[in-house]
Write a protein that holds these residues in place. Structure first.
Motif, PDB file in Angstrom:
ATOM      1  N   VAL A  35      -5.583   4.145  11.292  1.00  0.00           N
ATOM      2  CA  VAL A  35      -6.736   3.358  11.722  1.00  0.00           C
ATOM      3  C   VAL A  35      -6.290   2.454  12.865  1.00  0.00           C
ATOM      4  O   VAL A  35      -5.332   1.693  12.712  1.00  0.00           O
ATOM      5  CB  VAL A  35      -7.296   2.500  10.561  1.00  0.00           C
ATOM      6  N   PRO A  36      -6.933   2.515  14.025  1.00  0.00           N
ATOM      7  CA  PRO A  36      -6.498   1.674  15.148  1.00  0.00           C
ATOM      8  C   PRO A  36      -6.698   0.192  14.859  1.00  0.00           C
ATOM      9  O   PRO A  36      -7.640  -0.210  14.159  1.00  0.00           O
ATOM     10  CB  PRO A  36      -7.380   2.138  16.310  1.00  0.00           C
ATOM     11  N   MET A  37      -5.808  -0.608  15.401  1.00  0.00           N
ATOM     12  CA  MET A  37      -5.840  -2.043  15.100  1.00  0.00           C
ATOM     13  C   MET A  37      -7.127  -2.702  15.571  1.00  0.00           C
ATOM     14  O   MET A  37      -7.601  -3.655  14.946  1.00  0.00           O
ATOM     15  CB  MET A  37      -4.627  -2.738  15.720  1.00  0.00           C
ATOM     16  N   HIS A  38      -7.711  -2.213  16.678  1.00  0.00           N
ATOM     17  CA  HIS A  38      -8.954  -2.844  17.142  1.00  0.00           C
ATOM     18  C   HIS A  38     -10.072  -2.653  16.122  1.00  0.00           C
ATOM     19  O   HIS A  38     -10.931  -3.524  15.943  1.00  0.00           O
ATOM     20  CB  HIS A  38      -9.363  -2.307  18.513  1.00  0.00           C
ATOM     21  N   ALA A  39     -10.066  -1.524  15.412  1.00  0.00           N
ATOM     22  CA  ALA A  39     -11.071  -1.293  14.375  1.00  0.00           C
ATOM     23  C   ALA A  39     -10.827  -2.209  13.183  1.00  0.00           C
ATOM     24  O   ALA A  39     -11.772  -2.757  12.593  1.00  0.00           O
ATOM     25  CB  ALA A  39     -11.050   0.170  13.944  1.00  0.00           C
ATOM     26  N   VAL A  40      -9.557  -2.381  12.817  1.00  0.00           N
ATOM     27  CA  VAL A  40      -9.227  -3.301  11.726  1.00  0.00           C
ATOM     28  C   VAL A  40      -9.671  -4.716  12.085  1.00  0.00           C
ATOM     29  O   VAL A  40     -10.259  -5.427  11.263  1.00  0.00           O
ATOM     30  CB  VAL A  40      -7.715  -3.267  11.420  1.00  0.00           C
ATOM     31  N   HIS A  41      -9.411  -5.106  13.335  1.00  0.00           N
ATOM     32  CA  HIS A  41      -9.765  -6.462  13.759  1.00  0.00           C
ATOM     33  C   HIS A  41     -11.250  -6.734  13.574  1.00  0.00           C
ATOM     34  O   HIS A  41     -11.650  -7.792  13.072  1.00  0.00           O
ATOM     35  CB  HIS A  41      -9.383  -6.653  15.235  1.00  0.00           C
ATOM     36  N   ARG A  42     -12.081  -5.795  13.943  1.00  0.00           N
ATOM     37  CA  ARG A  42     -13.520  -6.023  13.862  1.00  0.00           C
ATOM     38  C   ARG A  42     -14.034  -5.982  12.424  1.00  0.00           C
ATOM     39  O   ARG A  42     -15.167  -6.378  12.157  1.00  0.00           O
ATOM     40  CB  ARG A  42     -14.262  -5.020  14.741  1.00  0.00           C
ATOM     41  N   ALA A  43     -13.198  -5.516  11.491  1.00  0.00           N
ATOM     42  CA  ALA A  43     -13.588  -5.514  10.080  1.00  0.00           C
ATOM     43  C   ALA A  43     -13.128  -6.768   9.349  1.00  0.00           C
ATOM     44  O   ALA A  43     -13.559  -7.020   8.214  1.00  0.00           O
ATOM     45  CB  ALA A  43     -13.017  -4.279   9.380  1.00  0.00           C
ATOM     46  N   ILE A  44     -12.237  -7.544   9.976  1.00  0.00           N
ATOM     47  CA  ILE A  44     -11.746  -8.752   9.332  1.00  0.00           C
ATOM     48  C   ILE A  44     -12.921  -9.709   9.077  1.00  0.00           C
ATOM     49  O   ILE A  44     -13.769  -9.916   9.940  1.00  0.00           O
ATOM     50  CB  ILE A  44     -10.663  -9.428  10.195  1.00  0.00           C
TER      51      ILE A  44
END
Length: 218
Positions: A35-44
């Motif tokens: 999972v790309p980090m930018h996607a993780v960031h927007r889910a935080i």
């Protein structure tokens, strides 16, 4: 009449969002998910189960959810003794308390994580209550965390302001009927926060404190 200032914590008062990004990314990687980090960031900002569902989809192997959450907690727990409060976060809470606001936290954190965040803030004497993940059935963007915070404060929605750093915060606050203030220190763009319901946006707690007299928290 009483007024309530309700605050998200991660990314709003304490500089933890990117720690969450890295530790969720690593927990997912260990379980075989790319999972790309930018996607993780927007889910935080979502609770653990909702975050996993948002990133992996509803057709994922849900038997992995508990293990993923536990792995993230273990990885993130390495930072508990050095979580950094954002500049003037404690001073902002103390100023609002001095101005007559009832200060309440509304966060998806709980247990040892919440204790670590409160230690970082060093403002327990002005925090009236905390609505944590343990207290609600649905996390943000559902309105329940904000509504529970208002119940703890004993203040109606029209007498409250909610401050957060994610679109999930803004959506939760809007659905709860409170005025919403966004901060950029969690890494989410101003336009996204405004589209989700922010009536005003500031750089960080220090900026909000400096501009307090002209803000929705005046």
């Amino acid at each position: 009449m009483q007024r309530a200032a309700v605050f998200d914590v991660d990314g709003t008062l304490v500089d933890t969002n990117h720690l969450h990004v890295v530790t969720w990314w690593e927990a997912l990687r260990q379980a075989g998910h790319r999972v790309p980090m930018h996607a993780v960031h927007r889910a935080i900002g979502l609770g653990s189960t909702d975050l996993i569902a948002h990133l992996l989809g509803e057709d994922r192997d849900r038997d992995q959810d508990a293990g993923l959450s536990a792995a993230h907690t273990a990885l993130y727990g390495q930072y508990f003794d050095r979580l950094p409060a954002l500049r003037d976060a404690g001073a902002l809470l103390k100023r609002l308390h001095g101005d007559g606001w009832t200060v309440v936290l509304a966060t998806s954190a709980s247990g040892a994580e919440l204790s670590a965040l409160r230690r970082a803030l060093d403002a327990d004497e002005v925090i009236t209550a905390t609505a944590s993940a343990d207290d609600v059935e649905e996390g943000k963007p559902a309105p329940e965390p904000v509504e529970h915070a208002l119940e703890l404060a004993g203040v109606p929605a029209e007498r409250a302001v909610f401050v957060g750093d994610t679109v999930w915060d803004m959506r939760a606050g809007r659905r709860a009927g409170v005025r919403c203030v966004g901060v950029l220190c969690g890494g989410i763009a101003r336009a996204d926060l405004e589209e989700a319901g922010a009536q005003a946006v500031y750089d960080d707690p220090a900026h909000l404190l400096a501009a307090l007299e002209d803000s929705p928290l005046a």
